[in-house]
Write a protein that holds these residues in place. Structure first.
Motif: not given
Length: 280
Positions: A25-30, A70-71, A75-80, A208-213
């Motif tokens: 998860r640390m390698i994938a974004p890079n 970056g996202r 998402l993977l908590k792989g920021t560094s 971050k949050r999308v309404p259902r409709d």
């Protein structure tokens, strides 16, 4: 002689250091960032070969990957820190050097030294913008709502809008002898917007949050947009570039309104916290 070379026992704790394996998860974004960097460098090669359409497409795909890495890291908590520095260096190549060299090879070379100076200004403007962005990340006093805005035009948007003359050329718009000076002035304006302090929408806090409709309409919009980009790529990117440029004043007006609202709220809080004067 024994005093000069005293005997010693080897340290029992002196063992070879074992490095911990790095989580994927640390390698994938890079890896995504490096793929974008490869596209930017390939775009430079394609431009020098006179293949401008695939060069522009490579920059567009690199911009898409830049918005993903970056996202994915968050998402993977792989920021560094390493990933942040790598992303900045890749952005300078992809959105500073590559577009500047593509535009110079396309038409700015007709103005010789003047065209090269403008290409340098465009690339250096991207470098300064990225350096300022990294410095602002360490500001602990920055209000939370300001994360909705960039200071100046972001690097990917500057690169994509800066290549607008190329899109128009692909659509059949002729650039005669008058075209090169107009393109030079346009590129210079984009470079100034990049290093300016004009606030622009960031969009980082969206989604971050999308309404259902709205889920099904969003799916339909994505499908239609994908179909338009595949069927009419340069028409679509031209419309997006012009729309983005037209939206800049609205973003600046909205930013100033929120800034005034924050100042009014601070003044109200300060008045409320001020102790009342003792009665006479």
């Amino acid at each position: 002689m024994d005093d000069l070379f005293p005997p010693f026992a080897p340290d029992a704790n002196d063992r070879p250091r074992r490095f911990r394996p790095v989580p994927f998860r640390m390698i994938a974004p890079n890896m995504i960032t490096l793929l974008a960097l490869c596209l930017g460098l390939t775009a430079i090669r394609l431009a020098f070969e006179g293949r401008y359409e695939p060069a522009v497409i490579a920059i567009i795909v690199a911009a898409g990957l830049d918005g993903i890495d970056g996202r994915v890291a968050r998402l993977l908590k792989g920021t560094s820190r390493f990933g942040a520095e790598l992303d900045s260096l890749a952005d300078f190549v992809n959105f500073g050097c590559a577009p500047a060299l593509i535009l110079y090879s396309f038409t700015l070379h007709n103005l010789k030294s003047v065209g090269w100076i403008v290409a340098l200004v465009f690339a250096i403007a991207m470098c300064l913008r990225l350096a300022r962005f990294n410095a602002m990340l360490d500001d602990p006093n920055r209000p939370e709502w300001k994360k909705d805005y960039f200071v100046g035009m972001p690097a990917p948007a500057g690169a994509l809008t800066g290549m607008l003359p190329l899109y128009l050329h692909f659509l059949g718009l002729p650039f005669d002898h008058w075209g090169t000076p107009v393109i030079l002035a346009y590129v210079l304006v984009i470079a100034l917007l990049v290093v300016s302090t004009v606030p622009t929408f960031s969009g980082k806090t969206w989604g971050k949050r999308v309404p259902r409709d709205l889920v099904v309409p969003i799916f339909l919009v994505v499908v239609v947009g994908f179909g338009l980009v595949i069927s009419f790529p340069f028409e679509a990117i031209t419309v997006v570039s012009l729309s983005y440029l037209a939206a800049i004043p609205f973003g600046a007006v909205q930013y100033r309104k929120r800034l005034k609202q924050e100042a009014a709220n601070d003044a109200t809080d300060e008045t409320a916290e001020r102790p009342a004067a003792p009665g006479v």
